[in-house]
Design an enzyme around this catalytic site. Sequence first.
Site, short mmCIF file in Angstrom:
data_model
loop_
_atom_site.label_atom_id
_atom_site.label_comp_id
_atom_site.label_asym_id
_atom_site.label_seq_id
_atom_site.Cartn_x
_atom_site.Cartn_y
_atom_site.Cartn_z
N THR A 8 85.65 45.02 36.91
CA THR A 8 85.65 45.04 35.45
C THR A 8 85.23 46.41 34.95
O THR A 8 84.47 47.12 35.61
CB THR A 8 84.70 43.97 34.87
OG1 THR A 8 84.78 44.00 33.43
CG2 THR A 8 83.25 44.18 35.26
N ASP A 76 88.94 37.25 33.24
CA ASP A 76 89.69 37.66 32.06
C ASP A 76 89.39 36.70 30.94
O ASP A 76 89.46 35.49 31.11
CB ASP A 76 91.20 37.65 32.36
CG ASP A 76 91.63 38.99 32.87
OD1 ASP A 76 91.79 39.91 32.05
OD2 ASP A 76 91.73 39.14 34.10
#
Length: 194
Positions: A8, A76
């Site tokens: 991320t 996500d």
Amino acid sequence: MDRLFFLTSNSGKLAEAKDFFLPLGYEVKQFLIEGEIPEVIEPQSDNLQLVASSKIQQAAAYLEEIGEKGSILVEDAGLFIDELNGFPGVYSASTLEKIGLHGILKLLDRNANRGAEFRACAALWDGNKTTLVEGICRGIITTEIKGSGGFGFDPIFVPLDEGTGRTFGEMNKQEKGLYSHRSKALNLLKNELC
Ligand code: IMP
């Protein structure tokens, strides 16, 4: 302590995952190769699960390539607004960048239907197999920005279950963690790890 590599670029998400997994004996580390986040191709899809599973496959291939051992986490998320037929959804990041929180509030204007949900799709690769889970947090979009905590859409989102009418932006990380889509998804993954 076992290592969990989180692919991320979002420091808010990384901090929440670190807090979540530390008591479980996992050190969450940002997945970096030579100090850089490895480049993954994000498929053009309106399905968060599809996006997460494609990303974890690519991340697992990178880990194998560099000969590292550990589990990988991909997550996500997006904000899905009822009145806007789920927009911004998978386009949450680019929409937030382009029109900001004020832009979202303007899209809803004085609309009475302010229902929305955060969805988080998390994928975990344990070295052998991938587990995919989804966490959903229902809430409403405020008419003004409230609070400076959290990140992203937190200051305009009130989780329904919490009951005080505060936005995620008015809560600390622990409070948000009791209700958030991310915690719900990570809680499902917890069973895979423990
Ligand atoms: P991504 O999953 O990092 O691509 O997130 C998509 C967009 O949703 C980004 O703009 C994030 O800032 C936002 N977002 C993701 N999770 C949250 C959250 O827990 N609270 C507020 N905004 C979020």
